[in-house]
Design a protein around this motif. Structure first.
Motif, PDB file in Angstrom:
ATOM      1  N   TYR A 231      34.560  44.012 -34.279  1.00  0.00           N
ATOM      2  CA  TYR A 231      35.168  43.968 -35.607  1.00  0.00           C
ATOM      3  C   TYR A 231      36.641  44.385 -35.541  1.00  0.00           C
ATOM      4  O   TYR A 231      37.500  43.792 -36.178  1.00  0.00           O
ATOM      5  CB  TYR A 231      34.379  44.875 -36.551  1.00  0.00           C
ATOM      6  CG  TYR A 231      34.876  44.877 -37.969  1.00  0.00           C
ATOM      7  CD1 TYR A 231      34.375  43.979 -38.902  1.00  0.00           C
ATOM      8  CD2 TYR A 231      35.863  45.764 -38.377  1.00  0.00           C
ATOM      9  CE1 TYR A 231      34.841  43.978 -40.206  1.00  0.00           C
ATOM     10  CE2 TYR A 231      36.346  45.761 -39.665  1.00  0.00           C
ATOM     11  CZ  TYR A 231      35.826  44.877 -40.584  1.00  0.00           C
ATOM     12  OH  TYR A 231      36.296  44.863 -41.875  1.00  0.00           O
TER      13      TYR A 231
ATOM     14  N   VAL B 119      38.633  41.458 -34.138  1.00  0.00           N
ATOM     15  CA  VAL B 119      38.832  40.355 -35.083  1.00  0.00           C
ATOM     16  C   VAL B 119      39.816  40.765 -36.186  1.00  0.00           C
ATOM     17  O   VAL B 119      40.719  40.002 -36.544  1.00  0.00           O
ATOM     18  CB  VAL B 119      37.488  39.877 -35.671  1.00  0.00           C
ATOM     19  CG1 VAL B 119      37.721  38.776 -36.704  1.00  0.00           C
ATOM     20  CG2 VAL B 119      36.573  39.354 -34.566  1.00  0.00           C
ATOM     21  N   THR B 120      39.689  41.988 -36.690  1.00  0.00           N
ATOM     22  CA  THR B 120      40.617  42.390 -37.762  1.00  0.00           C
ATOM     23  C   THR B 120      42.039  42.525 -37.226  1.00  0.00           C
ATOM     24  O   THR B 120      42.996  42.190 -37.922  1.00  0.00           O
ATOM     25  CB  THR B 120      40.205  43.709 -38.443  1.00  0.00           C
ATOM     26  OG1 THR B 120      40.014  44.713 -37.470  1.00  0.00           O
ATOM     27  CG2 THR B 120      38.926  43.540 -39.232  1.00  0.00           C
TER      28      THR B 120
ATOM     29  N   TRP C  88      46.880  36.088 -37.372  1.00  0.00           N
ATOM     30  CA  TRP C  88      45.953  35.027 -37.768  1.00  0.00           C
ATOM     31  C   TRP C  88      45.805  34.924 -39.280  1.00  0.00           C
ATOM     32  O   TRP C  88      45.500  33.865 -39.813  1.00  0.00           O
ATOM     33  CB  TRP C  88      44.579  35.253 -37.104  1.00  0.00           C
ATOM     34  CG  TRP C  88      44.588  35.029 -35.625  1.00  0.00           C
ATOM     35  CD1 TRP C  88      45.679  34.923 -34.809  1.00  0.00           C
ATOM     36  CD2 TRP C  88      43.438  34.869 -34.772  1.00  0.00           C
ATOM     37  NE1 TRP C  88      45.280  34.706 -33.507  1.00  0.00           N
ATOM     38  CE2 TRP C  88      43.921  34.678 -33.450  1.00  0.00           C
ATOM     39  CE3 TRP C  88      42.069  34.878 -34.993  1.00  0.00           C
ATOM     40  CZ2 TRP C  88      43.060  34.498 -32.362  1.00  0.00           C
ATOM     41  CZ3 TRP C  88      41.210  34.705 -33.913  1.00  0.00           C
ATOM     42  CH2 TRP C  88      41.701  34.514 -32.612  1.00  0.00           C
TER      43      TRP C  88
ATOM     44  N   PHE D 100      36.120  29.653 -36.086  1.00  0.00           N
ATOM     45  CA  PHE D 100      35.423  30.073 -34.868  1.00  0.00           C
ATOM     46  C   PHE D 100      34.331  29.069 -34.532  1.00  0.00           C
ATOM     47  O   PHE D 100      33.649  28.558 -35.435  1.00  0.00           O
ATOM     48  CB  PHE D 100      34.766  31.450 -35.073  1.00  0.00           C
ATOM     49  CG  PHE D 100      35.566  32.601 -34.516  1.00  0.00           C
ATOM     50  CD1 PHE D 100      36.860  32.844 -34.943  1.00  0.00           C
ATOM     51  CD2 PHE D 100      35.007  33.459 -33.564  1.00  0.00           C
ATOM     52  CE1 PHE D 100      37.587  33.918 -34.446  1.00  0.00           C
ATOM     53  CE2 PHE D 100      35.720  34.540 -33.058  1.00  0.00           C
ATOM     54  CZ  PHE D 100      37.014  34.769 -33.486  1.00  0.00           C
TER      55      PHE D 100
ATOM     56  N   HIS E  65      27.320  38.520 -35.979  1.00  0.00           N
ATOM     57  CA  HIS E  65      28.563  37.826 -35.603  1.00  0.00           C
ATOM     58  C   HIS E  65      29.044  36.939 -36.756  1.00  0.00           C
ATOM     59  O   HIS E  65      30.242  36.877 -37.045  1.00  0.00           O
ATOM     60  CB  HIS E  65      28.315  36.926 -34.391  1.00  0.00           C
ATOM     61  CG  HIS E  65      28.197  37.656 -33.084  1.00  0.00           C
ATOM     62  ND1 HIS E  65      27.753  37.036 -31.937  1.00  0.00           N
ATOM     63  CD2 HIS E  65      28.460  38.938 -32.733  1.00  0.00           C
ATOM     64  CE1 HIS E  65      27.741  37.906 -30.940  1.00  0.00           C
ATOM     65  NE2 HIS E  65      28.163  39.064 -31.399  1.00  0.00           N
TER      66      HIS E  65
ATOM     67  N   LEU F  61      32.371  37.264 -39.657  1.00  0.00           N
ATOM     68  CA  LEU F  61      33.419  36.256 -39.858  1.00  0.00           C
ATOM     69  C   LEU F  61      33.483  35.825 -41.321  1.00  0.00           C
ATOM     70  O   LEU F  61      34.575  35.633 -41.869  1.00  0.00           O
ATOM     71  CB  LEU F  61      33.173  35.047 -38.952  1.00  0.00           C
ATOM     72  CG  LEU F  61      33.248  35.312 -37.446  1.00  0.00           C
ATOM     73  CD1 LEU F  61      33.126  33.991 -36.684  1.00  0.00           C
ATOM     74  CD2 LEU F  61      34.534  36.022 -37.045  1.00  0.00           C
TER      75      LEU F  61
ATOM     76  N   ILE G 101      36.903  33.901 -42.159  1.00  0.00           N
ATOM     77  CA  ILE G 101      37.092  32.984 -41.030  1.00  0.00           C
ATOM     78  C   ILE G 101      36.032  31.892 -41.099  1.00  0.00           C
ATOM     79  O   ILE G 101      34.841  32.175 -41.281  1.00  0.00           O
ATOM     80  CB  ILE G 101      37.013  33.774 -39.704  1.00  0.00           C
ATOM     81  CG1 ILE G 101      38.230  34.705 -39.598  1.00  0.00           C
ATOM     82  CG2 ILE G 101      36.912  32.830 -38.501  1.00  0.00           C
ATOM     83  CD1 ILE G 101      38.215  35.624 -38.397  1.00  0.00           C
TER      84      ILE G 101
ATOM     85  N   GLY H 244      38.778  30.834 -31.960  1.00  0.00           N
ATOM     86  CA  GLY H 244      37.851  31.763 -31.335  1.00  0.00           C
ATOM     87  C   GLY H 244      36.466  31.209 -31.213  1.00  0.00           C
ATOM     88  O   GLY H 244      36.135  30.154 -31.771  1.00  0.00           O
TER      89      GLY H 244
ATOM     90  N   TRP I 236      32.263  32.793 -30.440  1.00  0.00           N
ATOM     91  CA  TRP I 236      31.307  33.822 -30.063  1.00  0.00           C
ATOM     92  C   TRP I 236      30.471  33.348 -28.890  1.00  0.00           C
ATOM     93  O   TRP I 236      30.170  32.155 -28.792  1.00  0.00           O
ATOM     94  CB  TRP I 236      30.329  34.111 -31.201  1.00  0.00           C
ATOM     95  CG  TRP I 236      30.868  34.917 -32.340  1.00  0.00           C
ATOM     96  CD1 TRP I 236      31.010  34.496 -33.630  1.00  0.00           C
ATOM     97  CD2 TRP I 236      31.271  36.292 -32.317  1.00  0.00           C
ATOM     98  NE1 TRP I 236      31.486  35.524 -34.401  1.00  0.00           N
ATOM     99  CE2 TRP I 236      31.658  36.637 -33.622  1.00  0.00           C
ATOM    100  CE3 TRP I 236      31.367  37.252 -31.310  1.00  0.00           C
ATOM    101  CZ2 TRP I 236      32.124  37.900 -33.958  1.00  0.00           C
ATOM    102  CZ3 TRP I 236      31.827  38.521 -31.651  1.00  0.00           C
ATOM    103  CH2 TRP I 236      32.205  38.833 -32.954  1.00  0.00           C
TER     104      TRP I 236
ATOM    105  N   ARG J 156      40.382  32.780 -28.194  1.00  0.00           N
ATOM    106  CA  ARG J 156      39.631  33.915 -27.655  1.00  0.00           C
ATOM    107  C   ARG J 156      38.134  33.611 -27.630  1.00  0.00           C
ATOM    108  O   ARG J 156      37.601  33.068 -28.608  1.00  0.00           O
ATOM    109  CB  ARG J 156      39.842  35.170 -28.526  1.00  0.00           C
ATOM    110  CG  ARG J 156      41.240  35.778 -28.423  1.00  0.00           C
ATOM    111  CD  ARG J 156      41.483  36.403 -27.063  1.00  0.00           C
ATOM    112  NE  ARG J 156      42.776  37.069 -26.928  1.00  0.00           N
ATOM    113  CZ  ARG J 156      43.939  36.443 -26.665  1.00  0.00           C
ATOM    114  NH1 ARG J 156      43.992  35.140 -26.537  1.00  0.00           N
ATOM    115  NH2 ARG J 156      45.053  37.143 -26.535  1.00  0.00           N
TER     116      ARG J 156
ATOM    117  N   LEU K 216      34.814  35.714 -27.580  1.00  0.00           N
ATOM    118  CA  LEU K 216      34.268  37.064 -27.695  1.00  0.00           C
ATOM    119  C   LEU K 216      32.907  37.059 -27.001  1.00  0.00           C
ATOM    120  O   LEU K 216      31.937  36.497 -27.497  1.00  0.00           O
ATOM    121  CB  LEU K 216      34.198  37.475 -29.168  1.00  0.00           C
ATOM    122  CG  LEU K 216      35.546  37.392 -29.907  1.00  0.00           C
ATOM    123  CD1 LEU K 216      35.420  37.937 -31.322  1.00  0.00           C
ATOM    124  CD2 LEU K 216      36.662  38.124 -29.152  1.00  0.00           C
TER     125      LEU K 216
END
Lengths: 421, 421
Positions: free
Chosen positions: A99, A102-103, A117, A125, A135, A139, A144, A173, A175, A207, A209
């Motif tokens: 978290y 992402v923040t 972002w 994502f 997850h 988002l 997101i 991004g 996951w 990215r 994750l």
């Protein structure tokens, strides 16, 4: 099956279901929580640490040490197959570290981002499905967007991922639970991991994750090694692409363990810099407690074998109950995981929500249908995540026998329902 | 003092300073860290908890319980003078809880915000100065502007605050350490608190981040009670204005304690909702450990008296060293705190940075000059924060005797410096 046989079967199943309800069960297969017997394995933690200095001589009871104790970072590095220098050991939650990442991507952007972002028109994502509900809800909370790709036995569908990331710079991004994925149990192969790390992306700051929550959570004596995400990414010229997460939540105490992040030098420096404004240091006493308890990574591996001995029979019970009633009927398929915390059940299309409802009314709590999909939306209404670790073995047996009844009943209900024109 | 006497004094002080340097000190008065003897007071924590269930019967070793154990929330409620229902008990850092609140205000806005704060053209915080450096660096990191108001012995300058918040809706927040403020030791009176909670603000979602880090950190047997911020705010029709923070960092282990937040029902629900996407639950084992160790709030109060006995002599040593050299010279004033962790030293205008440099070159580390101001900018270059708790008493004595030399030397250097036209 002809209509009259189906009708007979429905009558029989309704009787079975009434019997099930009459048992007055109160069972819960919703969350991937360790059982009390698993938690007991770590009881020794409660009288540790015996010392209060780390290897460097620092007093772990005092402030400081933002990246965590070197000795616990070494343990994580060994388990994750990365260098100690790449690891940050944190607090009690890898979810919290995800978290944070992402923040901070939203508020500050990554080192290779053109801008924060949150200043992009849209951020998207890639979400392999079925996946981990937390997850996806994270988002959604952060505004997101999510697009899905199928999760196969060797990881996400690479052509589908490639197609999403190649041209659209808003896709920033992805996951991934690479080992014993939540909920399918899939293990991302080195080939798939290499493709994901090497593929061209329109976003310069893409990215992945890499949530390695189950890296050492083997259910058999085959102790699968995770793909070397950081090494593959570095070799293909994208060292900053993956950020890896793990924790001891399902190793020692869920909620009182130690979480970790591993990443490239640039990502790690970025993370620690942001973190320095939010925290003075992690709970180093708890980190030392874990170091004293395990000694080293092999200590963790030995400990995980004790977990396996406790939970493998529960996973076997799930297989047995589903097979006993559903084998050969063609109304359901399910995973046979060799690690992790879940069995992934796919029922007849359009019946997952009904199965969960039937189970609930028989006293068996299941994760809501659709929860393994972004926005809770399983387009086929067929996926159900089963979490057999928390209840006792006899409860798993009783619950799963009941779930199997519900699966078949929902299917036959559907097959015998009047067709709406 | 005539010029020739000043020149003589300068020569004498340079000799004193050379003697100081010759001692080869290595002392550190920079951070408000407990001493090892203070940490030893909580050694009993290391073999707790003896049980693993909370009062509700929940297994503290497992996931869940986002708002924290009721029994530790009761302890915080008693210490903070609020209702248990208003309290969330969290992880090891109140700074982290403050950071969460500020980032969530940016990303989502408050319940009474027209929009997320990050979508405002500008967000400004009122910062009483001197104040806590981490409050200010956090805001700078997050792109929030800061304006200062003077901190008096009874709290922030209310007319100055009123003038800032009355007409400018970009002024959305304010820091306050209400009890034994960092670094001045000021205690916000009930009158000042009532004014701050009642004053009209242009922003409908104005927040006062009430960082009660030193609520029970008395240095004398007068155990000052903090103003009832939540009650005053509620009574004046602004229940959501204050959000209160505290922790056991300087009660048990700094870094391995328990932090807490207290707020109105609406603020608390907002905080917990956001938190639910970032965490599954706090370290409840550590919360139960603290509950077993203290029993109740009176247990905490008794424990704080032991801290007082250890650190009050260090604060006395600071007073003695400063008085011995500087009384009557008119080159410095300093606070005489009755609680908290700091002594606030104001040297001759324009000499604070020089004093810190002189001290450093004599082996005495002080907090950088200006660090108690937003952006590190002390417009008068006169403020120095002294933190005497971490070094041993003899070290505090040696360091402070040295600091006093540096204060006088810097002043006389300035008075004798050629005037630049």
């Amino acid at each position: 099956m002809p209509a009259d046989q189906l009708a007979e079967r429905l009558t029989a199943l309704r009787a079975d279901y009434e019997d099930l309800q009459a048992k007055g069960l109160e069972l819960d297969l919703t969350r991937g929580k360790p059982g009390a017997d698993q938690l007991d394995l770590s009881e020794g933690l409660l009288s540790l640490p015996t010392g209060h200095r780390d290897r460097s001589g620092a007093d772990v009871r005092n402030y400081g040490g933002l990246e965590g104790l070197t000795e616990i970072r070494e343990v994580f590095a060994d388990l994750l197959g990365v260098d100690t220098a790449q690891v940050v050991a944190g607090g009690n939650s890898s979810l919290t570290m995800m978290y944070q990442v992402v923040t901070w991507l939203l508020l500050h952007g990554a080192p290779d981002s053109p801008r924060p972002w949150s200043q992009e028109e849209k951020v998207t994502f890639v979400c392999p499905v079925p996946g981990y509900d937390r997850h996806f809800t994270m988002l959604a909370e952060l505004g997101i967007d999510m697009v899905t790709v199928p999760m196969h036995d060797d990881g996400p569908d690479v052509p589908a991922v490639r197609a999403l990331v190649a041209d659209d710079p808003s896709v920033k991004g992805m996951w991934l639970v690479p080992t014993y994925a939540n909920p399918t149990g899939a293990v991302c192969s080195t080939e798939v991991a290499a493709d994901l790390m090497a593929m061209p992306t329109a976003a310069p700051d893409f990215r992945i994750l890499w949530d390695n929550a189950y890296v050492v959570h083997h259910l058999t004596d085959v102790e699968t090694k995770s793909a070397d995400a950081l090494g593959l990414a570095s070799a293909s010229g994208h060292p900053n692409r993956p950020i890896m997460f793990a924790s001891t939540s399902k190793i020692t105490f869920a909620g009182a363990g130690v979480a970790a992040l591993a990443a490239s030098p640039e990502n790690k420096a970025w993370y620690l810099k942001r973190l320095s404004y939010a925290a003075i240091g992690p709970d180093k006493v708890n980190q030392l407690r874990h170091v004293e308890f395990f000694g080293d990574a092999d200590g963790v591996r030995a400990h995980m074998r004790k977990h396996r001995d406790l939970i493998a029979p529960k996973f076997a019970a799930v297989q047995e109950a589903l097979s006993a009633r559903l084998d050969g009927l063609g109304v359901a398929t399910w995973s046979q995981p060799v690690g992790g915390y879940f069995v992934d059940l796919n029922v007849m299309d359009g019946t997952a929500a009904r199965v969960v409802q039937l189970a609930k009314e028989a006293g068996i709590a299941l994760t809501p249908a659709g929860s393994a999909f972004p926005y809770g939306n399983d387009p086929d209404d067929r996926n159900i995540r089963l979490a057999p670790t928390f209840p006792a073995l006899a409860e798993v047996e009783a619950a799963m026998a009941g779930v199997a009844v519900c699966v078949e009943l929902a299917a036959v209900e559907k097959l015998t329902a009047p067709v709406v024109e």
